[in-house]
Design an enzyme around this catalytic site. Structure first.
Site, PDB file in Angstrom:
ATOM      1  CE1 TYR A 168      58.590  24.059  58.175  1.00 47.66           C
ATOM      2  CE2 TYR A 168      60.919  23.698  57.759  1.00 47.66           C
ATOM      3  CZ  TYR A 168      59.896  24.492  58.236  1.00 47.66           C
ATOM      4  OH  TYR A 168      60.183  25.717  58.770  1.00 47.66           O
ATOM      5  CG  HIS A 223      59.075  24.982  64.304  1.00 46.75           C
ATOM      6  ND1 HIS A 223      58.927  23.976  63.387  1.00 46.75           N
ATOM      7  CD2 HIS A 223      58.751  26.130  63.648  1.00 46.75           C
ATOM      8  CE1 HIS A 223      58.522  24.481  62.229  1.00 46.75           C
ATOM      9  NE2 HIS A 223      58.403  25.782  62.369  1.00 46.75           N
TER      10      HIS A 223
END
Length: 323
Positions: free
Chosen positions: A63, A128
């Site tokens: 992010y 992830h």
């Protein structure tokens, strides 16, 4: 100075012994992942979330190219409360430059994350979006590397994240029970897609805690609509747009309804919602408080479900094709 915390429901997370807030703080906006968020606003949002009883914060080096982790770390430090009062999850394997779940990269990843977050350990480290990597390597190399990090005290619990459910069953059926503590699913427990319900009994049987993200289906249930890159089909987008318009015409907020829909199922430990401002935190906590007190607007929910019926439980492809 101690921060007096409001009452927010804490739910047990699988067999971890952790109790996490029903509303979880999704920290991707802190990395200006979707749109710019000023650091002061981000820090104020974290503080307000903690004050409102939110104790679970989720981030990733993906992010904002580690910016989310750095801003979250700064914000948590500024709370000046004991480390045991908040639960932090970060991720490994997905980065701005692509995917890498090798043991060496995962180790470097957590060391960098701990530095970014200014922490000695994270409570949860997720792999992830594992659907973008060969799953046999996740099982044979990545997870053993995470188990080592657990033994070293750098992480407390191991999780896996992704969109298609077959990635979860593939991994969980190939590792000893208790190896994977948590799964993080997204876009499968919102008004248009509740397929997470189908896999909950299986996940329970494996002793795995369940977190869901994207109650607004990555922007499908917002007045401004989804980002251009949203992978849903035109049919899904069009039905969701009609549902949003219907709520607007009644003076109702679909964002609140969608979040309440996800929060209402207590089998799911936490619903992660991206937040980047104090007002977003207030809005999300208010939705939860109202749900607990008055319940959901069943009439509007039924109308929205009828609009979405033609696309109910339809999803989109994600990742490399796992046979």
């Amino acid at each position: 100075m101690a921060i007096s915390q409001a009452k927010m429901e804490l739910r047990p997370l699988g067999n971890t012994g952790l109790k996490i807030s029903a509303v979880g703080f999704g920290a991707s906006p802190l990395g200006s992942h979707y749109s710019p968020v000023a650091e002061d606003d981000a820090i104020a949002a974290v503080r307000e979330a903690f004050r409102q009883g939110i104790n679970f914060f989720d981030t990733s080096p993906y992010y904002g190219g580690t910016l989310s982790e750095k801003v979250l770390g700064k914000a948590l430090k500024a709370l000046q409360v004991p480390r045991s009062e908040y639960i932090v999850a970060t991720k490994c394997g997905r980065y701005g430059e692509g995917f890498d779940f090798s043991a060496e990269r995962v180790r470097k990843s957590i060391e960098d994350s701990l530095e970014n977050l200014q922490l000695d350990y994270v409570d949860i480290l997720h792999c992830h979006d594992i659907e973008f990597w060969p799953l046999d390597q996740i099982v044979s190399e990545t997870i053993p590397a995470l188990q080592k990090l657990k033994e070293e005290g750098k992480i407390r619990f191991i999780g896996i994240t992704g969109l298609p459910f077959n990635i979860f069953t593939y991994v969980l059926d190939r590792v000893p029970r208790g190896t994977i503590d948590i799964i993080l699913s997204y876009c499968h427990y919102s008004i248009n897609d509740s397929t997470l319900l189908d896999i909950l009994p299986y996940l329970k049987s494996k002793g795995v805690g369940v977190i869901t993200a994207s109650p607004l289906a990555m922007g499908l249930f917002t007045e401004q609509g989804p980002p251009k890159w949203h992978p849903a089909s035109p049919e899904i987008k069009s039905a969701c747009k009609a549902a949003v318009a219907h709520c607007e015409s009644k003076g109702k907020k679909i964002t609140k309804l969608a979040l309440q829909y996800s929060l209402a199922n207590k089998e799911i430990s936490s619903v992660l919602v991206g937040m980047g401002s104090v007002s977003e935190v207030e809005e999300n906590v208010a939705a939860f408080t109202e749900l607990e007190g008055l319940g959901m607007d069943q009439e509007t929910l039924s109308e929205v479900e009828a609009i979405l019926e033609p696309v109910k439980n339809l999803t989109w492809p994600s990742g490399i094709n796992h046979k």
